[in-house]
Design an enzyme around this catalytic site. Structure first.
Site, PDB file in Angstrom:
ATOM      1  N   TYR A 141       0.818  -1.215   0.000  1.00 26.72           N
ATOM      2  CA  TYR A 141       0.000   0.000   0.000  1.00 26.72           C
ATOM      3  C   TYR A 141       0.855   1.270   0.000  1.00 26.72           C
ATOM      4  O   TYR A 141       0.410   2.312  -0.467  1.00 26.72           O
ATOM      5  CB  TYR A 141      -0.906   0.040   1.239  1.00 26.72           C
ATOM      6  CG  TYR A 141      -2.226  -0.681   1.094  1.00 26.72           C
ATOM      7  CD1 TYR A 141      -2.285  -1.969   0.573  1.00 26.72           C
ATOM      8  CD2 TYR A 141      -3.415  -0.079   1.498  1.00 26.72           C
ATOM      9  CE1 TYR A 141      -3.496  -2.629   0.467  1.00 26.72           C
ATOM     10  CE2 TYR A 141      -4.623  -0.734   1.394  1.00 26.72           C
ATOM     11  CZ  TYR A 141      -4.656  -2.008   0.880  1.00 26.72           C
ATOM     12  OH  TYR A 141      -5.870  -2.662   0.783  1.00 26.72           O
ATOM     13  N   LYS A 191       4.884 -14.797   1.308  1.00 23.03           N
ATOM     14  CA  LYS A 191       5.060 -15.420  -0.013  1.00 23.03           C
ATOM     15  C   LYS A 191       6.568 -15.547  -0.220  1.00 23.03           C
ATOM     16  O   LYS A 191       7.154 -15.008  -1.182  1.00 23.03           O
ATOM     17  CB  LYS A 191       4.386 -14.554  -1.094  1.00 23.03           C
ATOM     18  CG  LYS A 191       4.319 -15.181  -2.464  1.00 23.03           C
ATOM     19  CD  LYS A 191       3.340 -16.344  -2.574  1.00 23.03           C
ATOM     20  CE  LYS A 191       3.432 -16.994  -3.952  1.00 23.03           C
ATOM     21  NZ  LYS A 191       2.585 -18.205  -4.074  1.00 23.03           N
ATOM     22  N   ASP A 223      -1.067 -18.069  -0.410  1.00 19.33           N
ATOM     23  CA  ASP A 223      -2.067 -18.804  -1.199  1.00 19.33           C
ATOM     24  C   ASP A 223      -2.587 -20.010  -0.419  1.00 19.33           C
ATOM     25  O   ASP A 223      -3.781 -20.318  -0.430  1.00 19.33           O
ATOM     26  CB  ASP A 223      -1.531 -19.191  -2.593  1.00 19.33           C
ATOM     27  CG  ASP A 223      -0.123 -19.752  -2.567  1.00 19.33           C
ATOM     28  OD1 ASP A 223       0.529 -19.736  -1.508  1.00 19.33           O
ATOM     29  OD2 ASP A 223       0.339 -20.215  -3.630  1.00 19.33           O
ATOM     30  N   ASP A 247      -5.510  -7.481   3.840  1.00 16.97           N
ATOM     31  CA  ASP A 247      -6.738  -6.905   3.291  1.00 16.97           C
ATOM     32  C   ASP A 247      -7.555  -7.998   2.622  1.00 16.97           C
ATOM     33  O   ASP A 247      -8.758  -8.141   2.858  1.00 16.97           O
ATOM     34  CB  ASP A 247      -6.384  -5.808   2.283  1.00 16.97           C
ATOM     35  CG  ASP A 247      -7.623  -5.207   1.645  1.00 16.97           C
ATOM     36  OD1 ASP A 247      -8.564  -4.874   2.382  1.00 16.97           O
ATOM     37  OD2 ASP A 247      -7.652  -5.084   0.402  1.00 16.97           O
ATOM     38  N   ASP A 251     -11.309 -10.073   4.070  1.00 26.18           N
ATOM     39  CA  ASP A 251     -12.593 -10.156   3.363  1.00 26.18           C
ATOM     40  C   ASP A 251     -13.003 -11.620   3.256  1.00 26.18           C
ATOM     41  O   ASP A 251     -14.160 -11.978   3.438  1.00 26.18           O
ATOM     42  CB  ASP A 251     -12.494  -9.554   1.948  1.00 26.18           C
ATOM     43  CG  ASP A 251     -12.964  -8.098   1.906  1.00 26.18           C
ATOM     44  OD1 ASP A 251     -12.734  -7.376   2.895  1.00 26.18           O
ATOM     45  OD2 ASP A 251     -13.566  -7.685   0.890  1.00 26.18           O
TER      46      ASP A 251
HETATM   47  C1  IPM Z   1     -10.173  -2.211   4.435  1.00 23.37           C
HETATM   48  C2  IPM Z   1     -10.565  -1.499   3.175  1.00 23.37           C
HETATM   49  C3  IPM Z   1      -9.552  -0.393   2.917  1.00 23.37           C
HETATM   50  C4  IPM Z   1      -8.211  -1.046   2.670  1.00 23.37           C
HETATM   51  C5  IPM Z   1      -9.880   0.584   1.774  1.00 23.37           C
HETATM   52  C6  IPM Z   1     -11.251   1.190   1.919  1.00 23.37           C
HETATM   53  C7  IPM Z   1      -8.827   1.648   1.666  1.00 23.37           C
HETATM   54  O1  IPM Z   1     -10.664  -2.389   2.118  1.00 23.37           O
HETATM   55  O2  IPM Z   1     -10.054  -1.555   5.487  1.00 23.37           O
HETATM   56  O3  IPM Z   1      -9.976  -3.435   4.390  1.00 23.37           O
HETATM   57  O4  IPM Z   1      -7.922  -1.476   1.548  1.00 23.37           O
HETATM   58  O5  IPM Z   1      -7.428  -1.119   3.610  1.00 23.37           O
HETATM   59 MG    MG Z   2     -10.460  -4.418   2.715  1.00 18.48          MG
END
Ligand code: IPM
Ligand code: MG
Length: 356
Positions: A141, A191, A223, A247, A251
């Protein structure tokens, strides 16, 4: 106790979930004799519209001067032009960097009553209780260079995955300590078969393992970790990983909890104010309807009480109230129910009143 809390509702459903969560914090304050002073500031698209930037220096300064920051979400179709110079997400990145919150804790639990809301088989979800520690102020990032350029009529884009040894050490140190208070298993996700930064990460983790002999450390390629998270999620205790890996994996991990709307997060640094936010986004598709799940934000407020204000009993009370509401069948639309954001919060408030 007295505490200054900056609220950054942001865009989309951010305002809806933060507004409801403030009611929970106010109830806790009234019941337990605390004074929380709330200040609201802009971040994301709303700030771009008003000030031309996703986070003003003044707003960041207010966050820095606070005890803790509660954020909703940023972004929306209005600001989605990929060619735009300013983007809502820049506000979050500037905030994380500006507060120096390098460690993002994302606890994931699969509440038994929500097993039906997950696409995974219920027996896979039994006993799932893990925390992802995501490095938050470095890695892909933030690495430099980061650019887009045209060379001889061809366009090129560059992102860089960069870490300094001290950045890796401090996030691993925090993860080891967290594992110490839990089931003492730490999975370092990298990785290392491909990336130089991962090889350094792994080498540092191996050296640090010697100082934490009672923690069972394993290394796992990202992975493989992605696969294991759905194949055998109960096998994990604490995972620690690079910013973008974290990140993506969180999710994925949200699927274990039944909905993105359930997951809270705490971002911590070296003693400054912590930043608390649900992991979900601004959900433009349901914004303004009052149907968003407030629990990810309410649980983030619990983490705020625990980590920034050291009010463990209050944090527990909120978490217990959420658990009890879920057990009793309270559900917002994301979990297949019909409760509005406000009604779900009312359910939490009612249980807190009964308990306190
Ligand atoms: C998260 C979100 C953020 C990230 C975005 C909104 C910048 O996806 O907090 O996971 O990528 O960190
Ligand atoms: Mg996110």
């Amino acid at each position: 106790m007295k505490a200054k809390i900056v609220l950054l509702p942001g865009d989309g459903i951010g305002g809806e979930v933060v507004r409801e969560t403030v009611r929970v914090l106010e109830l806790m304050a009234a019941r337990r004799g605390h004074t929380f002073e709330f200040t609201e500031r802009l971040i994301g698209g709303g700030s771009i519209d008003q000030h031309g930037t996703a986070l003003t220096d003044e707003a960041l300064a207010d966050c820095r001067a606070s005890d803790a920051v509660l954020l909703g979400a940023v972004g929306g179709p209005k600001w989605d032009d990929p060619a735009a110079k300013v983007r809502p997400e820049q506000g979050i990145l500037a905030l994380r960097k500006g507060l120096g919150v390098f460690a993002n804790l994302r606890p994931v639990r699969a509440h038994p009553a929500l097993a039906g809301a997950s696409p995974l088989r219920p027996e896979k979800l039994a006993g799932v209780d893990l925390v992802v520690v995501r490095e938050l102020t470095g890695g892909l990032y933030f690495g430099q260079p980061k650019k887009r350029e045209v060379i001889d009529g061809r366009e090129r884009a560059v992102d860089t995955l960069e870490y300094w040894d001290y950045e890796v050490r401090r996030i691993l140190e925090l993860a080891f300590r967290l594992a110490q208070d839990r089931r003492r298993r730490l999975t370092s996700v990298d990785k290392a078969n491909i990336l130089e930064s991962s090889r350094m990460w792994r080498a540092i983790a191996m050296r640090m393992a010697a100082e934490h002999e009672n923690i069972l450390l394993e290394h796992m390629l990202v992975d493989t970790a992605a696969m294991r998270l759905v194949a055998n999620p109960a096998g994990f205790d604490v995972l620690v990983t690079e910013n973008m890996f974290g990140d993506i994996l969180t999710d994925e991990a949200a699927v274990l909890a039944g909905s993105m709307g359930m997951l809270p997060s705490a971002s911590l640094g070296d003693g400054g104010p912590g930043l608390y936010e649900p992991i979900h986004g601004s959900a433009p598709d349901i914004a303004g309807q009052g149907i968003a799940n407030p629990l990810g934000t309410i649980l983030s407020a619990a983490l705020l009480l625990r980590y920034s204000l050291h009010l463990e009993a209050e944090a527990r009370a909120i978490e217990d109230a959420v658990d009890a509401a879920i057990t009793a069948g309270c559900r917002t639309a994301d979990l297949g129910g019909g409760l509005s954001t406000r009604q779900m919060t009312d359910e939490i408030l009612a249980r807190l009143r009964d308990a306190a």
